[in-house]
Write a protein that holds these residues in place. Sequence first.
Motif, PDB file in Angstrom:
ATOM      1  N   SER A 199       0.816  -1.214   0.000  1.00 48.50           N
ATOM      2  CA  SER A 199       0.000   0.000   0.000  1.00 48.50           C
ATOM      3  C   SER A 199       0.851   1.266   0.000  1.00 48.50           C
ATOM      4  O   SER A 199       0.328   2.358   0.068  1.00 48.50           O
ATOM      5  CB  SER A 199      -0.923   0.005   1.220  1.00 48.50           C
ATOM      6  N   LEU A 200       2.172   1.141  -0.065  1.00 43.44           N
ATOM      7  CA  LEU A 200       3.107   2.265  -0.117  1.00 43.44           C
ATOM      8  C   LEU A 200       3.080   3.127   1.141  1.00 43.44           C
ATOM      9  O   LEU A 200       3.356   4.315   1.098  1.00 43.44           O
ATOM     10  CB  LEU A 200       2.853   3.124  -1.362  1.00 43.44           C
ATOM     11  N   GLU A 201       2.726   2.511   2.295  1.00 47.15           N
ATOM     12  CA  GLU A 201       2.769   3.254   3.547  1.00 47.15           C
ATOM     13  C   GLU A 201       4.196   3.366   4.073  1.00 47.15           C
ATOM     14  O   GLU A 201       4.532   4.320   4.754  1.00 47.15           O
ATOM     15  CB  GLU A 201       1.868   2.589   4.590  1.00 47.15           C
ATOM     16  N   ASN A 202       5.019   2.377   3.791  1.00 45.83           N
ATOM     17  CA  ASN A 202       6.432   2.426   4.164  1.00 45.83           C
ATOM     18  C   ASN A 202       7.184   1.372   3.366  1.00 45.83           C
ATOM     19  O   ASN A 202       6.602   0.648   2.592  1.00 45.83           O
ATOM     20  CB  ASN A 202       6.631   2.240   5.676  1.00 45.83           C
ATOM     21  N   GLY A 203       8.486   1.327   3.548  1.00 47.00           N
ATOM     22  CA  GLY A 203       9.296   0.352   2.828  1.00 47.00           C
ATOM     23  C   GLY A 203      10.421   1.023   2.073  1.00 47.00           C
ATOM     24  O   GLY A 203      10.625   2.237   2.169  1.00 47.00           O
ATOM     25  N   THR A 204      11.157   0.231   1.317  1.00 48.02           N
ATOM     26  CA  THR A 204      12.293   0.722   0.548  1.00 48.02           C
ATOM     27  C   THR A 204      12.187   0.220  -0.881  1.00 48.02           C
ATOM     28  O   THR A 204      11.897  -0.956  -1.110  1.00 48.02           O
ATOM     29  CB  THR A 204      13.619   0.240   1.166  1.00 48.02           C
ATOM     30  N   ILE A 205      12.421   1.108  -1.831  1.00 46.47           N
ATOM     31  CA  ILE A 205      12.451   0.757  -3.248  1.00 46.47           C
ATOM     32  C   ILE A 205      13.903   0.833  -3.700  1.00 46.47           C
ATOM     33  O   ILE A 205      14.569   1.851  -3.507  1.00 46.47           O
ATOM     34  CB  ILE A 205      11.573   1.712  -4.080  1.00 46.47           C
ATOM     35  N   TYR A 206      14.403  -0.255  -4.278  1.00 43.53           N
ATOM     36  CA  TYR A 206      15.786  -0.332  -4.743  1.00 43.53           C
ATOM     37  C   TYR A 206      15.839  -0.053  -6.237  1.00 43.53           C
ATOM     38  O   TYR A 206      15.145  -0.710  -7.007  1.00 43.53           O
ATOM     39  CB  TYR A 206      16.368  -1.708  -4.425  1.00 43.53           C
ATOM     40  N   ILE A 207      16.668   0.930  -6.626  1.00 43.04           N
ATOM     41  CA  ILE A 207      16.756   1.358  -8.020  1.00 43.04           C
ATOM     42  C   ILE A 207      18.216   1.395  -8.447  1.00 43.04           C
ATOM     43  O   ILE A 207      19.076   1.865  -7.711  1.00 43.04           O
ATOM     44  CB  ILE A 207      16.154   2.769  -8.203  1.00 43.04           C
ATOM     45  N   SER A 208      18.493   0.913  -9.655  1.00 41.14           N
ATOM     46  CA  SER A 208      19.801   1.074 -10.271  1.00 41.14           C
ATOM     47  C   SER A 208      19.619   2.014 -11.444  1.00 41.14           C
ATOM     48  O   SER A 208      18.685   1.846 -12.233  1.00 41.14           O
ATOM     49  CB  SER A 208      20.342  -0.275 -10.737  1.00 41.14           C
ATOM     50  N   ALA A 209      20.500   3.016 -11.566  1.00 40.84           N
ATOM     51  CA  ALA A 209      20.316   4.024 -12.604  1.00 40.84           C
ATOM     52  C   ALA A 209      21.650   4.514 -13.143  1.00 40.84           C
ATOM     53  O   ALA A 209      22.657   4.522 -12.438  1.00 40.84           O
ATOM     54  CB  ALA A 209      19.528   5.200 -12.051  1.00 40.84           C
ATOM     55  N   THR A 210      21.627   4.942 -14.401  1.00 39.11           N
ATOM     56  CA  THR A 210      22.807   5.558 -15.001  1.00 39.11           C
ATOM     57  C   THR A 210      22.897   7.010 -14.531  1.00 39.11           C
ATOM     58  O   THR A 210      21.916   7.586 -14.056  1.00 39.11           O
ATOM     59  CB  THR A 210      22.722   5.534 -16.536  1.00 39.11           C
ATOM     60  N   GLU A 211      24.077   7.580 -14.672  1.00 36.21           N
ATOM     61  CA  GLU A 211      24.306   8.970 -14.258  1.00 36.21           C
ATOM     62  C   GLU A 211      23.342   9.928 -14.964  1.00 36.21           C
ATOM     63  O   GLU A 211      22.738  10.797 -14.341  1.00 36.21           O
ATOM     64  CB  GLU A 211      25.759   9.363 -14.563  1.00 36.21           C
ATOM     65  N   THR A 212      23.184   9.761 -16.265  1.00 36.68           N
ATOM     66  CA  THR A 212      22.295  10.628 -17.032  1.00 36.68           C
ATOM     67  C   THR A 212      20.852  10.481 -16.560  1.00 36.68           C
ATOM     68  O   THR A 212      20.141  11.464 -16.376  1.00 36.68           O
ATOM     69  CB  THR A 212      22.391  10.310 -18.538  1.00 36.68           C
ATOM     70  N   ALA A 213      20.408   9.246 -16.352  1.00 36.36           N
ATOM     71  CA  ALA A 213      19.044   9.014 -15.894  1.00 36.36           C
ATOM     72  C   ALA A 213      18.805   9.634 -14.516  1.00 36.36           C
ATOM     73  O   ALA A 213      17.735  10.178 -14.254  1.00 36.36           O
ATOM     74  CB  ALA A 213      18.755   7.515 -15.864  1.00 36.36           C
ATOM     75  N   LEU A 214      19.814   9.555 -13.649  1.00 44.82           N
ATOM     76  CA  LEU A 214      19.685  10.170 -12.324  1.00 44.82           C
ATOM     77  C   LEU A 214      19.404  11.658 -12.434  1.00 44.82           C
ATOM     78  O   LEU A 214      18.471  12.174 -11.821  1.00 44.82           O
ATOM     79  CB  LEU A 214      20.970   9.967 -11.513  1.00 44.82           C
ATOM     80  N   HIS A 215      20.200  12.338 -13.223  1.00 42.32           N
ATOM     81  CA  HIS A 215      20.103  13.794 -13.295  1.00 42.32           C
ATOM     82  C   HIS A 215      18.972  14.286 -14.183  1.00 42.32           C
ATOM     83  O   HIS A 215      18.375  15.324 -13.910  1.00 42.32           O
ATOM     84  CB  HIS A 215      21.439  14.386 -13.742  1.00 42.32           C
ATOM     85  N   CYS A 216      18.681  13.573 -15.256  1.00 49.39           N
ATOM     86  CA  CYS A 216      17.656  14.033 -16.202  1.00 49.39           C
ATOM     87  C   CYS A 216      16.241  13.642 -15.802  1.00 49.39           C
ATOM     88  O   CYS A 216      15.285  14.229 -16.296  1.00 49.39           O
ATOM     89  CB  CYS A 216      17.943  13.479 -17.600  1.00 49.39           C
ATOM     90  N   TYR A 217      16.096  12.647 -14.935  1.00 44.85           N
ATOM     91  CA  TYR A 217      14.755  12.162 -14.637  1.00 44.85           C
ATOM     92  C   TYR A 217      14.544  11.731 -13.185  1.00 44.85           C
ATOM     93  O   TYR A 217      13.596  12.153 -12.535  1.00 44.85           O
ATOM     94  CB  TYR A 217      14.409  10.992 -15.570  1.00 44.85           C
TER      95      TYR A 217
END
Length: 134
Positions: free
Chosen positions: A33-51
């Motif tokens: 239900s998205l009340e708490n928890g952790t979401i694990y994401i792997s991202a490229t440098e460009t994706a981090l900054h642009c989105y």
Amino acid sequence: MKLTQEGNIFYEYIAAGCAQFFKGENNLSNLISLENGTIYISATETALHCYLFEAVRDFNILYPNVHFKILNNSTTDSVNALKEGKVDLAVVSATLQVTPPLKMKIVKKYRDILIGGNRFEKLKNREICGENCA
């Protein structure tokens, strides 16, 4: 309704286990239900900054108790981390072919621009490879 003497003895053995079971069930329900928890994401440098930074900020406004663990990787390493179950999703800056069960969705387009010295003068005002770039 009242437990028998045997029922009371059995209850003493299973009460702690049942409490843990109900706690785990509640924690899973909170994650879904998205009340708490952790979401694990792997991202490229460009994706981090642009989105991704902006998307995480907006998401946290709606769901302040959900946390993020973000890993900065190459496109290949991000997709491999997703395949291996190390992360929940990957945000990358290159289009690529993925095989089921993975799915790809383009969330934002961007344009690379070369900024170079005199050595690249002959490339001025030219599109290098357009749609054929990988």
